[in-house]
Design a protein around this motif. Structure first.
Motif, PDB file in Angstrom:
ATOM      1  N   GLU A 132      39.234  51.480  40.422  1.00 42.75           N
ATOM      2  CA  GLU A 132      39.589  51.091  41.780  1.00 42.75           C
ATOM      3  C   GLU A 132      38.511  50.182  42.371  1.00 42.75           C
ATOM      4  O   GLU A 132      38.130  50.311  43.540  1.00 42.75           O
ATOM      5  N   ALA A 133      38.030  49.279  41.536  1.00 42.51           N
ATOM      6  CA  ALA A 133      36.923  48.403  41.919  1.00 42.51           C
ATOM      7  C   ALA A 133      37.405  47.224  42.756  1.00 42.51           C
ATOM      8  O   ALA A 133      38.534  46.760  42.615  1.00 42.51           O
ATOM      9  N   GLN A 134      36.524  46.783  43.626  1.00 43.26           N
ATOM     10  CA  GLN A 134      36.727  45.569  44.398  1.00 43.26           C
ATOM     11  C   GLN A 134      35.390  44.856  44.494  1.00 43.26           C
ATOM     12  O   GLN A 134      34.342  45.494  44.550  1.00 43.26           O
ATOM     13  N   VAL A 135      35.446  43.529  44.530  1.00 42.40           N
ATOM     14  CA  VAL A 135      34.246  42.713  44.602  1.00 42.40           C
ATOM     15  C   VAL A 135      34.264  41.922  45.905  1.00 42.40           C
ATOM     16  O   VAL A 135      35.256  41.267  46.233  1.00 42.40           O
ATOM     17  N   TYR A 136      33.179  42.014  46.644  1.00 44.48           N
ATOM     18  CA  TYR A 136      32.989  41.253  47.876  1.00 44.48           C
ATOM     19  C   TYR A 136      31.910  40.210  47.602  1.00 44.48           C
ATOM     20  O   TYR A 136      30.804  40.548  47.198  1.00 44.48           O
ATOM     21  N   ASN A 137      32.271  38.959  47.818  1.00 42.32           N
ATOM     22  CA  ASN A 137      31.327  37.891  47.516  1.00 42.32           C
ATOM     23  C   ASN A 137      31.209  36.942  48.706  1.00 42.32           C
ATOM     24  O   ASN A 137      31.690  35.828  48.678  1.00 42.32           O
ATOM     25  N   GLY A 138      30.597  37.424  49.778  1.00 40.28           N
ATOM     26  CA  GLY A 138      30.296  36.579  50.917  1.00 40.28           C
ATOM     27  C   GLY A 138      31.389  36.411  51.949  1.00 40.28           C
ATOM     28  O   GLY A 138      31.187  35.780  52.960  1.00 40.28           O
ATOM     29  N   ASP A 139      32.572  36.949  51.703  1.00 36.88           N
ATOM     30  CA  ASP A 139      33.610  36.867  52.720  1.00 36.88           C
ATOM     31  C   ASP A 139      34.192  38.254  52.971  1.00 36.88           C
ATOM     32  O   ASP A 139      33.833  39.216  52.310  1.00 36.88           O
ATOM     33  N   SER A 140      35.082  38.355  53.930  1.00 33.87           N
ATOM     34  CA  SER A 140      35.571  39.676  54.314  1.00 33.87           C
ATOM     35  C   SER A 140      36.668  40.207  53.411  1.00 33.87           C
ATOM     36  O   SER A 140      36.962  41.388  53.427  1.00 33.87           O
ATOM     37  N   LYS A 141      37.307  39.359  52.614  1.00 36.13           N
ATOM     38  CA  LYS A 141      38.388  39.786  51.725  1.00 36.13           C
ATOM     39  C   LYS A 141      37.829  40.107  50.344  1.00 36.13           C
ATOM     40  O   LYS A 141      37.131  39.298  49.747  1.00 36.13           O
ATOM     41  N   PRO A 142      38.143  41.295  49.822  1.00 37.47           N
ATOM     42  CA  PRO A 142      37.674  41.636  48.476  1.00 37.47           C
ATOM     43  C   PRO A 142      38.569  41.015  47.406  1.00 37.47           C
ATOM     44  O   PRO A 142      39.687  40.588  47.673  1.00 37.47           O
ATOM     45  N   THR A 143      38.066  40.973  46.214  1.00 35.26           N
ATOM     46  CA  THR A 143      38.850  40.578  45.046  1.00 35.26           C
ATOM     47  C   THR A 143      38.981  41.807  44.178  1.00 35.26           C
ATOM     48  O   THR A 143      37.968  42.409  43.837  1.00 35.26           O
ATOM     49  N   PRO A 144      40.147  42.245  43.806  1.00 34.10           N
ATOM     50  CA  PRO A 144      41.437  41.779  44.316  1.00 34.10           C
ATOM     51  C   PRO A 144      41.669  42.336  45.715  1.00 34.10           C
ATOM     52  O   PRO A 144      41.138  43.377  46.066  1.00 34.10           O
ATOM     53  N   SER A 145      42.483  41.631  46.484  1.00 34.73           N
ATOM     54  CA  SER A 145      42.763  42.111  47.837  1.00 34.73           C
ATOM     55  C   SER A 145      43.862  43.169  47.826  1.00 34.73           C
ATOM     56  O   SER A 145      44.007  43.918  48.777  1.00 34.73           O
ATOM     57  N   GLU A 146      44.641  43.230  46.745  1.00 30.55           N
ATOM     58  CA  GLU A 146      45.665  44.255  46.583  1.00 30.55           C
ATOM     59  C   GLU A 146      45.587  44.816  45.175  1.00 30.55           C
ATOM     60  O   GLU A 146      45.169  44.138  44.247  1.00 30.55           O
ATOM     61  N   GLY A 147      46.020  46.055  45.024  1.00 28.39           N
ATOM     62  CA  GLY A 147      45.988  46.675  43.708  1.00 28.39           C
ATOM     63  C   GLY A 147      44.593  47.156  43.367  1.00 28.39           C
ATOM     64  O   GLY A 147      43.683  47.145  44.193  1.00 28.39           O
ATOM     65  N   SER A 148      44.439  47.598  42.141  1.00 28.15           N
ATOM     66  CA  SER A 148      43.131  48.078  41.722  1.00 28.15           C
ATOM     67  C   SER A 148      42.893  47.700  40.268  1.00 28.15           C
ATOM     68  O   SER A 148      43.828  47.417  39.526  1.00 28.15           O
ATOM     69  N   PHE A 149      41.625  47.688  39.891  1.00 27.56           N
ATOM     70  CA  PHE A 149      41.289  47.388  38.509  1.00 27.56           C
ATOM     71  C   PHE A 149      40.004  48.099  38.124  1.00 27.56           C
ATOM     72  O   PHE A 149      39.283  48.627  38.968  1.00 27.56           O
ATOM     73  N   TYR A 150      39.769  48.119  36.822  1.00 26.56           N
ATOM     74  CA  TYR A 150      38.522  48.670  36.289  1.00 26.56           C
ATOM     75  C   TYR A 150      37.508  47.542  36.201  1.00 26.56           C
ATOM     76  O   TYR A 150      37.854  46.392  35.950  1.00 26.56           O
ATOM     77  N   TRP A 151      36.245  47.880  36.400  1.00 24.68           N
ATOM     78  CA  TRP A 151      35.157  46.905  36.340  1.00 24.68           C
ATOM     79  C   TRP A 151      34.080  47.449  35.427  1.00 24.68           C
ATOM     80  O   TRP A 151      33.789  48.647  35.422  1.00 24.68           O
ATOM     81  N   ARG A 152      33.472  46.577  34.627  1.00 25.46           N
ATOM     82  CA  ARG A 152      32.380  46.937  33.731  1.00 25.46           C
ATOM     83  C   ARG A 152      31.242  45.967  33.979  1.00 25.46           C
ATOM     84  O   ARG A 152      31.440  44.758  34.024  1.00 25.46           O
TER      85      ARG A 152
END
Length: 119
Positions: free
Chosen positions: A82-102
């Motif tokens: 259920e990872a999300q990445v925030y890179n300088g803006d208010s919307k995470p990647t992905p903005s919908e759904g979920s994924f695994y991150w390594r």
């Protein structure tokens, strides 16, 4: 590498331990819940199992990789669901759904307990 974070990953790999974390990685924030390397590999395996012959071969290799006893392996990676990445803006990647991150543990600059809530 931070020994506290390494111990969290070790606990996840040894058993049914999960923890909401937010990591600072090269200026980005990565937020999610720790999972074992085994669960991560199993998830990847399922992603490829219904594809063509090459995809099915990848699925089998990942399935075998999930059988490794990661509790006794050198800890080099952290896995989040259920990872999300925030890179300088208010919307995470992905903005919908979920994924695994390594990610590589030695690339983590800092962390805090808890996940960022996109809502």
């Amino acid at each position: 590498m931070d020994n506290i974070l390494r111990n969290f990953v070790k606990a996840a790999n040894q058993g049914d331990f999960s923890l909401d974390l937010t990591l600072n990685v090269n200026g980005a924030l990565v937020t999610g819940t720790t999972v074992s390397a085994k669960k991560y590999m199993q998830s990847l395996s399922r992603t490829f199992e219904n594809g063509n012959e090459i995809s099915q071969e990848l699925s089998e290799k990942l399935s075998r990789a999930s059988e490794v006893n990661y509790a006794h392996e050198e800890i080099s990676y952290i896995h989040l669901e259920e990872a999300q990445v925030y890179n300088g803006d208010s919307k995470p990647t992905p903005s919908e759904g979920s994924f695994y991150w390594r990610g590589k543990l030695d690339e983590v600059d800092g962390f805090f307990l808890g996940k960022i809530d996109a809502n």
